[in-house]
Design a protein around this motif. Structure first.
Motif, PDB file in Angstrom:
ATOM      1  N   GLY A  64     -19.204  -4.954  20.002  1.00 52.43           N
ATOM      2  CA  GLY A  64     -19.434  -3.748  20.692  1.00 52.43           C
ATOM      3  C   GLY A  64     -18.681  -3.591  22.172  1.00 52.43           C
ATOM      4  O   GLY A  64     -18.538  -2.749  22.639  1.00 52.43           O
ATOM      5  N   LEU A  65     -18.262  -4.941  22.399  1.00 57.13           N
ATOM      6  CA  LEU A  65     -17.289  -4.901  23.807  1.00 57.13           C
ATOM      7  C   LEU A  65     -15.915  -4.979  23.470  1.00 57.13           C
ATOM      8  O   LEU A  65     -15.337  -5.749  22.671  1.00 57.13           O
ATOM      9  N   LYS A  66     -14.989  -3.920  23.853  1.00 56.65           N
ATOM     10  CA  LYS A  66     -13.738  -3.772  23.549  1.00 56.65           C
ATOM     11  C   LYS A  66     -13.035  -4.918  24.269  1.00 56.65           C
ATOM     12  O   LYS A  66     -13.094  -5.052  25.249  1.00 56.65           O
ATOM     13  N   GLN A  67     -11.887  -5.349  23.416  1.00 56.76           N
ATOM     14  CA  GLN A  67     -11.077  -6.574  23.961  1.00 56.76           C
ATOM     15  C   GLN A  67     -10.349  -5.939  25.136  1.00 56.76           C
ATOM     16  O   GLN A  67      -9.807  -6.572  25.961  1.00 56.76           O
ATOM     17  N   ILE A  68      -9.860  -4.622  24.849  1.00 57.04           N
ATOM     18  CA  ILE A  68      -8.887  -4.262  25.976  1.00 57.04           C
ATOM     19  C   ILE A  68      -9.651  -4.377  27.388  1.00 57.04           C
ATOM     20  O   ILE A  68      -8.907  -4.331  28.316  1.00 57.04           O
TER      21      ILE A  68
ATOM     22  N   VAL B 185     -26.755 -15.504  32.817  1.00 58.31           N
ATOM     23  CA  VAL B 185     -27.276 -14.470  31.904  1.00 58.31           C
ATOM     24  C   VAL B 185     -26.026 -13.934  30.989  1.00 58.31           C
ATOM     25  O   VAL B 185     -25.180 -13.765  31.446  1.00 58.31           O
ATOM     26  N   ILE B 186     -26.536 -13.588  29.648  1.00 60.62           N
ATOM     27  CA  ILE B 186     -25.525 -12.942  29.066  1.00 60.62           C
ATOM     28  C   ILE B 186     -26.413 -11.559  28.328  1.00 60.62           C
ATOM     29  O   ILE B 186     -27.618 -11.637  27.849  1.00 60.62           O
ATOM     30  N   GLU B 187     -25.733 -10.553  28.485  1.00 61.35           N
ATOM     31  CA  GLU B 187     -26.358  -9.183  28.245  1.00 61.35           C
ATOM     32  C   GLU B 187     -26.267  -9.183  26.685  1.00 61.35           C
ATOM     33  O   GLU B 187     -25.161  -9.103  26.278  1.00 61.35           O
ATOM     34  N   GLU B 188     -27.219  -8.474  26.199  1.00 56.82           N
ATOM     35  CA  GLU B 188     -27.566  -8.383  24.758  1.00 56.82           C
ATOM     36  C   GLU B 188     -28.112  -6.913  24.170  1.00 56.82           C
ATOM     37  O   GLU B 188     -28.958  -6.449  25.360  1.00 56.82           O
ATOM     38  N   GLY B 189     -28.010  -6.564  23.215  1.00 54.30           N
ATOM     39  CA  GLY B 189     -28.668  -5.527  22.940  1.00 54.30           C
ATOM     40  C   GLY B 189     -28.066  -3.926  23.469  1.00 54.30           C
ATOM     41  O   GLY B 189     -26.984  -4.164  23.982  1.00 54.30           O
ATOM     42  N   GLY B 190     -29.022  -2.963  23.500  1.00 52.53           N
ATOM     43  CA  GLY B 190     -28.494  -1.745  23.949  1.00 52.53           C
ATOM     44  C   GLY B 190     -27.821  -1.031  23.233  1.00 52.53           C
ATOM     45  O   GLY B 190     -27.811  -0.913  21.916  1.00 52.53           O
ATOM     46  N   GLU B 191     -26.967  -0.033  23.712  1.00 59.54           N
ATOM     47  CA  GLU B 191     -26.056   1.014  22.993  1.00 59.54           C
ATOM     48  C   GLU B 191     -25.333   0.284  21.815  1.00 59.54           C
ATOM     49  O   GLU B 191     -24.990   1.084  20.928  1.00 59.54           O
ATOM     50  N   ASN B 192     -24.882  -0.764  22.461  1.00 58.82           N
ATOM     51  CA  ASN B 192     -23.750  -1.447  21.374  1.00 58.82           C
ATOM     52  C   ASN B 192     -24.255  -1.499  19.886  1.00 58.82           C
ATOM     53  O   ASN B 192     -23.647  -1.540  19.097  1.00 58.82           O
TER      54      ASN B 192
END
Length: 697
Positions: A128-132, A442-449
């Motif tokens: 869900g995180l764009k490489q750009i 911490v590592i963000e997880e879940g949510g809209e992605n």
């Protein structure tokens, strides 16, 4: 004179001297780099390795397969960073280069490398995180390290820096003398008095694993013997078997991970099998011990009377620092007659090797103890550190990474790369004056992605990159909404050893919680290897246990555990459902799939649960306590009594609490109970049960 000609002359000069291994960096656009590689290509032979896409007739591997070359030797190793870079791979492969050899890194122009679309970024970025959006700050850091180290040769379109690092090592000492002494010690401890373990440590390239192999072969030929060898991964012990096989007669029976000569056997056993084994070998070798949790090593130490631990001091897969600090303390306490030997002399290269120094310095493995004294005035402060702040201040970056190296056995060079580059990872610190004494990542997880695929995750149909806890809990409890809640997973927490046992870890978590609430985070989570100390810590921090793996991990021997702390109303409403279902699942499985769970961990898990009030037949229970009724006719009443009083350790003491856990919740046999609690049999067991229940009531 063109660049290729300059490079040829430099290579020729190096070949005329007794040089250290060095790093050569060729940086520019892809076409320019390829045009200037001809002098390197001309030198390529069967001992040259290209890491990247196939090139002419040069032996090659993909960077993800770097472990397959560990223990091999190369004159030249070419790491093609246009094909992707991994810090673990670079540091590990540098250890395969022989004396006088070269490690050659091909990379984009330093300025362009910072925004280069690295093919390996996909392995560092969650779904869900764009490489750009990714900025390669690690490559900015690495480029500065190249420029600041005078031993690094560099060829760019603008310059050619050509140091020649000549070794002053005259080799007066026998290179193999330390290794031979280590072999003798291993043999001596294998046949010597019980409960006198040997600890063998060394940096890479000192012949530690090969010494174990040579010793195993020698022992197998002296007399019938059974040797078990273990490590976090089977690949870690390939050198042990390679050198043992070379030193044994050709008529041995062998497979990849076992050797048999007459009545002698050398066989690999995974960590999880060691913990469950009923039989004992004559001696056990535990290689790469620093990559195994300390409490697991302690259990092995107590279980096996003749054991030899071996470990790399600076491991590419995990830190040896926590091992050095913590495990040696356990050895001194439990086995004060242990022996330790450290191999200093390199076998593959010369003393004061500049390539090894470069990677140790760059990855902060060259430990320099800080001299600051503990601050007793409680003048502590907390803050979030941005990635740009970490990049600008090497001392800050070093302090953080040193804390992680000291505290966590799994911390590796890849973690430094993720610390600077992973967009979903954030770092918070606890400081006193200018010193960082605590860190939490911490590592963000879940949510809209994850919202578009929440049902696929919940139905176990799909699993995507990252989002470890979010996906695990969503699938386990079949609650799609769980994956759509934005959450922070605590991946690391560390406090400087001088400041531990002061509640500062809990204070750092409190600050993190307050910060997360302001950013609309639904809940915090932590995933860890289950042991009684960690379970107790997270319970003190008011985290609720919601998951326990059904079997131990092969590499660590630990059961995976997940706990959460809810912050928002939506996740708060879900928490009772998760904790209730986990509680019921745990109670159901303790005497089934979790029957082999160590009793102290089972007790810690039970103490973390909320007690349920149960109705039981008080008359039947009273008759059992008086000795008039058989246990088999009121076992359920005994179970319900204990289940209604889950704080039983504080009432009856640790020893009897462990006994009740093993007997009532794990349903261990009378034979198992007698062995674990030093009892003679059924009569003593039931006497102890009656005493414990009376105290509890």
């Amino acid at each position: 004179m063109n660049s290729a000609s300059q490079l040829s002359i430099w290579l020729q000069k190096r070949n005329e001297e007794k040089c250290h291994r060095q790093l050569l960096v060729i940086s520019g656009n892809r076409d320019w780099v390829s045009k200037n590689l001809s002098p390197i290509i001309q030198l390529a032979n069967e001992e040259t390795l290209w890491v990247g896409s196939p090139q002419l007739n040069i032996k090659h591997i993909n960077i993800k397969d770097y472990r397959s070359r560990l223990g091999q030797e190369h004159n030249y190793l070419i790491l093609d960073c246009f094909e992707g870079f991994r810090a673990n791979a670079a540091m590990a492969l540098s250890g395969t280069i022989k004396a006088g050899g070269l490690m050659i890194i091909l990379c984009p122009d330093f300025e362009e490398w910072k925004t280069f679309a690295d093919p390996e970024n996909i392995n560092r970025i969650s779904y869900g995180l764009k490489q750009i959006t990714v900025e390669n700050l690690f490559y900015d850091y690495l480029s500065s390290a190249f420029l600041n180290d005078p031993s690094v040769a560099m060829l760019t379109e603008q310059l050619f820096r050509s140091p020649i690092c000549i070794s002053k090592d005259e080799h007066i000492r026998n290179q193999l003398l330390e290794q031979e002494n280590a072999v003798q010690l291993v043999c001596k401890h294998a046949h010597g008095r019980a409960n006198r373990p040997l600890l063998l440590t060394a940096d890479r390239g000192r012949g530690k694993s090969s010494a174990l192999g040579l010793a195993a072969a020698k022992l197998m030929q002296m007399a019938p013997i059974t040797i078990w060898v273990s490590a976090p991964l089977a690949v870690n012990i390939e050198q042990v078997f390679k050198h043992a096989k070379k030193s044994l007669p050709s008529n041995i029976e062998h497979s990849k991970y076992s050797l048999k000569l007459d009545n002698s056997t050398l066989i690999f056993k995974p960590i999880d099998q060691l913990l469950l084994a009923d039989e004992l070998p004559n001696v056990i070798f535990v290689d790469e011990a620093a990559a195994i949790p300390i409490h697991i090593l302690t259990k092995l130490l107590q279980k096996f009377p003749r054991i030899i631990f071996s470990s790399t001091s600076h491991g590419y897969e995990g830190s040896g620092r926590g091992f050095e600090i913590k495990f040696t303390q356990q050895l001194k306490k439990l086995k004060p007659n242990y022996k330790r030997v450290h191999l200093k002399q390199p076998i593959r290269w010369y003393n004061e090797d500049v390539l090894e120094s470069f990677w140790f310095n760059t990855m902060f493995y060259d430990y320099k103890a800080k001299t600051h004294k503990p601050n007793d005035n409680k003048n502590f402060h907390f803050r979030k550190l941005s990635k740009s702040e970490l990049l600008k201040n090497n001392e800050t970056l070093e302090q953080i990474f040193q804390l992680l190296l000291n505290a966590h056995y799994q911390t590796s060079p890849d973690d430094l790369q993720r610390l600077l580059d992973s967009p979903d990872q954030t770092c918070f610190v606890l400081m006193t004056a200018d010193n960082i004494i605590g860190v939490v990542q911490v590592i963000e997880e879940g949510g809209e992605n994850l919202a578009p695929i929440k049902n696929e995750i919940a139905s176990c149909y799909r699993r995507v990159k990252g989002h470890l806890v979010s996906q695990q809990l969503t699938a386990q409890y079949n609650i799609p909404e769980l994956s759509t809640i934005k959450q922070w997973r605590i991946s690391r927490i560390a406090i400087d050893a001088k400041y531990q046992r002061r509640g500062l870890g809990l204070a750092l978590l409190t600050y993190l919680e307050q910060y997360a609430l302001k950013r609309d985070i639904g809940f915090l989570s932590a995933a860890f290897g289950a042991n009684s100390e960690m379970i107790t810590f997270w319970k003190k921090a008011n985290f609720d246990l919601v998951h326990l793996g059904q079997k131990p991990e092969i590499s660590s021997g630990e059961y995976n555990c997940i706990c959460i702390k809810t912050l928002k109303s939506l996740s708060t409403n879900l928490t009772p459902k998760l904790t209730l279902e986990f509680s019921d699942e745990l109670r159901f499985n303790l005497n089934k799939t979790l029957k082999s769970l160590p009793t102290d961990i089972a007790l810690a898990l039970i103490l973390s649960l909320k007690a349920k009030k149960h109705t039981y037949n008080e008359g039947k229970l009273d008759q059992f306590l008086r000795g008039n009724r058989q246990l088999s006719t009121c076992l359920r009443d005994v179970y319900l009594t204990v289940s209604s009083n889950l704080n039983y350790e504080s009432i009856i003491g640790t020893t009897e609490a462990l006994f009740l856990t093993a007997m009532i919740f794990q349903s261990k046999t009378y034979e198992q109970l007698a062995a674990e609690f030093n009892l003679t049999g059924k009569k003593q067991i039931e006497v102890m049960l009656r005493q414990s229940i009376k105290k509890l009531l």
